[in-house]
Design a protein around this motif. Sequence first.
Motif, PDB file in Angstrom:
ATOM      1  N   ALA A  37       9.711   2.106  -2.399  1.00 18.53           N
ATOM      2  CA  ALA A  37      10.399   3.259  -1.805  1.00 18.53           C
ATOM      3  C   ALA A  37      11.925   3.151  -1.917  1.00 18.53           C
ATOM      4  O   ALA A  37      12.568   4.121  -2.320  1.00 18.53           O
ATOM      5  CB  ALA A  37       9.970   3.441  -0.351  1.00 18.53           C
ATOM      6  N   SER A  72       0.817  -1.210   0.000  1.00 19.40           N
ATOM      7  CA  SER A  72       0.000   0.000   0.000  1.00 19.40           C
ATOM      8  C   SER A  72       0.855   1.266   0.000  1.00 19.40           C
ATOM      9  O   SER A  72       0.374   2.331  -0.356  1.00 19.40           O
ATOM     10  CB  SER A  72      -0.931   0.005   1.214  1.00 19.40           C
ATOM     11  N   LYS A  73       2.121   1.151   0.393  1.00 19.73           N
ATOM     12  CA  LYS A  73       3.018   2.318   0.420  1.00 19.73           C
ATOM     13  C   LYS A  73       4.058   2.157  -0.671  1.00 19.73           C
ATOM     14  O   LYS A  73       5.003   1.387  -0.536  1.00 19.73           O
ATOM     15  CB  LYS A  73       3.688   2.429   1.779  1.00 19.73           C
ATOM     16  N   TRP A  74       3.863   2.867  -1.775  1.00 17.06           N
ATOM     17  CA  TRP A  74       4.791   2.814  -2.894  1.00 17.06           C
ATOM     18  C   TRP A  74       4.885   4.207  -3.496  1.00 17.06           C
ATOM     19  O   TRP A  74       4.110   5.094  -3.169  1.00 17.06           O
ATOM     20  CB  TRP A  74       4.336   1.775  -3.925  1.00 17.06           C
ATOM     21  N   HIS A  75       5.855   4.410  -4.364  1.00 13.01           N
ATOM     22  CA  HIS A  75       6.107   5.733  -4.937  1.00 13.01           C
ATOM     23  C   HIS A  75       5.778   5.754  -6.423  1.00 13.01           C
ATOM     24  O   HIS A  75       5.993   4.774  -7.129  1.00 13.01           O
ATOM     25  CB  HIS A  75       7.574   6.112  -4.769  1.00 13.01           C
TER      26      HIS A  75
END
Length: 140
Positions: free
Chosen positions: A75, A32-35
Amino acid sequence: RWVNMNLNKKQREELKQKFGGYCAYCGCELGSKWHADHIEAVKRDLKWTDRGLTTTGTMEKPHLDVIENMNPSCAPCNINKGSLPLEAFREKIKNYEQSLVKFHNIFNHAVRFGLVEFTNKPVVFFFETWRGDSVKHPTR
């Protein structure tokens, strides 16, 4: 690199799925946390503030702040790539071996015991092998 164009939820999901939900560079599965990485950097102006280095929001190349110039990235890959062009990023990764040998005694010890071997393989980004199917990661 700290602020991307404002992707709406649909655009963000489409970008994430550009390579099946995997990082365009290393091929790890994106959570869910990507760039959203700019393939060719927009190069934002930076300034020092009481909070440290921050962007002014002004870009040298605002025409590059478009979804077509973005790749989904984990990231670590995005942070390591920074504003480097793809070939410079590839070269940076290729030189990790020299850095490990020069600066990391534990790594050198593992080499001496045969636990780590140098492969001399070329650096191939995941997107370069992506075929649009369910293959998770290219054989390295």
